[in-house]
Scaffold this motif. Structure first.
Motif, PDB file in Angstrom:
ATOM      1  N   LYS A   1      18.130 -14.326  36.531  1.00 44.18           N
ATOM      2  CA  LYS A   1      17.846 -13.118  37.310  1.00 44.18           C
ATOM      3  C   LYS A   1      16.892 -12.175  36.589  1.00 44.18           C
ATOM      4  O   LYS A   1      15.962 -11.631  37.201  1.00 44.18           O
ATOM      5  CB  LYS A   1      19.157 -12.383  37.634  1.00 44.18           C
TER       6      LYS A   1
ATOM      7  N   GLU B   1      23.220 -17.732  35.403  1.00 40.21           N
ATOM      8  CA  GLU B   1      22.643 -17.044  36.571  1.00 40.21           C
ATOM      9  C   GLU B   1      21.973 -15.721  36.166  1.00 40.21           C
ATOM     10  O   GLU B   1      20.904 -15.376  36.677  1.00 40.21           O
ATOM     11  CB  GLU B   1      23.735 -16.771  37.615  1.00 40.21           C
ATOM     12  N   TYR B   2      22.617 -15.001  35.242  1.00 40.76           N
ATOM     13  CA  TYR B   2      22.063 -13.699  34.879  1.00 40.76           C
ATOM     14  C   TYR B   2      20.759 -13.855  34.100  1.00 40.76           C
ATOM     15  O   TYR B   2      19.813 -13.084  34.296  1.00 40.76           O
ATOM     16  CB  TYR B   2      23.077 -12.886  34.067  1.00 40.76           C
TER      17      TYR B   2
ATOM     18  N   PHE C   1      27.582 -12.414  38.017  1.00 39.76           N
ATOM     19  CA  PHE C   1      26.750 -13.568  37.683  1.00 39.76           C
ATOM     20  C   PHE C   1      27.380 -14.337  36.523  1.00 39.76           C
ATOM     21  O   PHE C   1      27.989 -13.740  35.634  1.00 39.76           O
ATOM     22  CB  PHE C   1      25.345 -13.124  37.231  1.00 39.76           C
TER      23      PHE C   1
ATOM     24  N   GLU D   1      27.531  -6.565  41.390  1.00 43.18           N
ATOM     25  CA  GLU D   1      27.192  -7.975  41.591  1.00 43.18           C
ATOM     26  C   GLU D   1      27.632  -8.761  40.358  1.00 43.18           C
ATOM     27  O   GLU D   1      27.568  -8.245  39.236  1.00 43.18           O
ATOM     28  CB  GLU D   1      25.674  -8.126  41.783  1.00 43.18           C
TER      29      GLU D   1
END
Length: 626
Positions: free
Chosen positions: A421, A417-418, A413, A411
């Motif tokens: 997460k 975004e990471y 990112f 995936e």
């Protein structure tokens, strides 16, 4: 008309100095003479366009030929030509206006290009390979008479009436004994391909063949051998001279194949076209790099007005983009350019910044317009982006929005975004987020699975540049740490100040520690008893993140650090809550040692650290236990 004279020069004879000093670069004589011929052709076209010449132009052409028997190389053009007075002015005076300075300073120059460019010696590079040079020329000016100039490499020359009947200039080099290697079709073709492949005027190349006997005709004029016509060897309008709107993808791909015949198709390309505050055109391609990190350098070709200069473009192109392929053409970079010039020139610095910005803008556009396509290319693009983020702060600021992090589930990112997460589960007691990564998912699989069991995400950092990128992210990201997944047991990777109760008493724990120390008996292995979840492994071998990074840096510098060689130093974590540890405590003395050694070897095996005699002993012991 016949005139003899001496070139105005203070030193007795400059040509031996030119020959001696420039010997290693002697192939550039052909570049200089062909470039001069191209300039002459372009100038007559310009004069015609301005209405200052009304005669027939004919098809623009430069011819290069050689005669192995006569030992001559000939460069001929149908440009504007010269009068006898112009020969005396441009060949005898201007070219040697810096001759005295040349003699004084040639020892300090770094290469031939620097000398030739600095002192206007382009034409005289002919004497690097010739012991006599002849010019046959006829000027475009009304009523001009043809002129013939001959110089034997001394300071003396002779000008007589010439025999040329058509406008233009022919230069004949009588090649010296030391330079007969240039009387070879493949040698000359190679030089023309290198320097003249994209010149804006058609260039013919061939050998000479006899149509008449040598000698003189009935008018007492010399007879010259004619050129055997061959195909034009250059592309006069390469794609970087055109507008992007006039080009299709097939045009860019075909040009790439022309430059790099054996390469895979590139991922994408950037067309450069700017005329202020400097002039620059070109096409830069992103090749498929994968992990061949040092294999693809010096694939960008630098041109000046379509004349090849060099593929050493380190100062013009940012270091992190040296893996790109393609061409850059700028008339603001002189044809005869030296390394010292590149390092000092302000235009070069502006070009460097411009290319960085254009690349960042292109990547941002690709990411925004087609994220799935961008992600599919990331394994190739990533090495450029990460290298750029590490080496240039300005690029980092742009790239942080389109740089991607990939986890072990493949995936992808962005940095923002990471963070979102993993923040909830991977924040430690001090409020810092810990990013966990692996550089070898196969070797570190047991650690990855242990981290995943706790709900942690593991990043993939296995490219040649990722060890530097990890450090860079730690420097740039606020309150963020990066730890390799095998830097500690899963329970300790992120310090949340959570206490796990040990089922062993302090006395049992101390006893178990003694058993393992005896079984392992290695100074580089420090045994520590740790209360972990019962489903964790009984024994785990780890190396502290800081210590491993120090060792990695030491290895990159030849195995030594400021403090000398860094010894291996591992932690052996014994899980006091695993039932195997309780079983070892309950076993007899000799059985205790064997089971402890077996558990330790299993931990070493899972890390790929069990080799040689230790591995053989482990196999034999396993058979015995079974």
């Amino acid at each position: 008309m016949q005139e003899k004279g001496t070139i105005s020069i203070h030193t007795e004879n400059i040509f031996p100095i030119i020959k001696k000093f420039l010997y290693s670069d002697n192939e550039i004589f052909l570049r200089e003479l062909v470039s001069n011929a191209v300039d002459a052709v372009q100038k007559i076209k310009r004069l015609a366009a301005l209405g200052q010449y009304s005669g027939p132009l004919g098809e623009p052409l430069v011819q290069v030929s050689f005669d192995k028997e006569a030992k001559t190389i000939t460069i001929s053009d149908n440009g504007l030509g010269m009068t006898a007075e112009e020969i005396k002015k441009y060949i005898n005076q201007i070219a040697f206006s810096g001759a005295t300075e040349f003699v004084e300073k040639f020892k300090d120059a770094k290469d031939a290009n620097e000398l030739i460019g600095k002192f206007g010696l382009g034409f005289y590079s002919a004497f690097m390979v010739a012991d006599q040079v002849e010019i046959q020329t006829l000027s475009y000016q009304d009523g001009a008479t043809p002129a013939n100039w001959i110089c034997d490499g001394s300071t003396e020359f002779e000008i007589t009436d010439g025999t040329r009947t058509e406008r233009g200039t022919t230069i004949i080099l009588h090649v010296n004994a030391d330079s007969e290697e240039f009387l070879d079709e493949y040698k000359l073709q190679g030089i023309l391909d290198k320097y003249c492949k994209f010149l804006p005027v058609p260039i013919q190349f061939g050998t000479k063949k006899d149509h008449e006997e040598d000698g003189v005709d009935e008018d007492d004029k010399p007879k010259y051998k004619e050129v055997e016509t061959v195909n034009i060897i250059n592309n006069t309008a390469p794609i970087w001279t055109k507008q992007p709107a006039d080009l299709k993808d097939e045009d860019y791909l075909a040009f790439y194949k022309d430059l790099y015949p054996m390469s895979e198709d590139p991922l994408f390309w950037i067309h450069l076209n700017v005329d202020y505050p400097f002039n620059l055109t070109g096409v830069l391609y992103f090749p498929k790099v994968k992990n061949e990190f040092d294999m693809q350098r010096n694939k960008i070709k630098l041109f000046s007005r379509q004349v090849f200069i060099t593929d050493e473009v380190k100062d013009i192109v940012p270091e992190f983009l040296m893996l790109l392929h393609g061409v850059i053409d700028s008339p603001d970079i002189p044809l005869n350019v030296s390394r010292s010039f590149l390092q000092a020139d302000s235009n070069v610095k502006k070009i460097n910044s411009y290319i960085t910005r254009k690349v960042a803008d292109k990547l941002a556009e690709l990411f925004k317009n087609d994220r799935p396509g961008y992600e599919a290319k990331w394994s190739d693009i990533g090495i450029f982006v990460k290298y750029g983020m590490i080496s240039e702060d300005k690029f980092y600021e742009k790239a942080k929005d389109f740089a991607l992090l990939t986890n072990t589930k493949q995936e992808k990112f962005t940095l923002a975004e990471y963070k979102e997460k993993v923040a909830a589960l991977q924040t430690d007691k001090d409020g810092s987020i810990t990013y966990i990564y692996t550089n070898d998912p196969a070797k570190q699989d047991a650690f990855i699975q242990a981290a995943n069991k706790k709900g942690y995400d593991v990043l993939l950092m296995n490219s040649p540049i990722d060890s530097h990128f990890v450090h860079n992210l730690e420097m740039k990201l606020e309150k963020t740490k990066l730890k390799r997944v095998d830097a500690d047991v899963a329970d300790k990777l992120i310090d949340k100040d959570e206490q796990v109760v040990s089922i062993l008493t302090d006395e049992q724990s101390a006893q178990a520690k003694t058993i393992f120390e005896k079984a392992i008996h290695r100074p580089d292995m420090k045994v520590e008893m740790e209360a972990m979840s019962a489903d964790n492994l009984p024994v785990t071998v780890t190396m502290d993140e800081f210590m491993r990074r120090m060792k990695d840096m030491s290895a990159m510098s030849g195995g030594m650090s400021f403090y000398g060689a860094i010894p291996d130093n591992y932690k052996v974590a014994i899980n006091t809550n695993h039932k195997l540890v309780s079983r070892i405590l309950a076993a007899d003395g000799e059985q205790q040692t064997m089971l402890a050694k077996q558990a330790f070897d299993l931990a070493m095996l899972s890390q790929g650290m069990l080799t040689g005699a230790d591995l053989t002993e482990f196999v034999n012991r396993s058979i015995e236990l079974i």
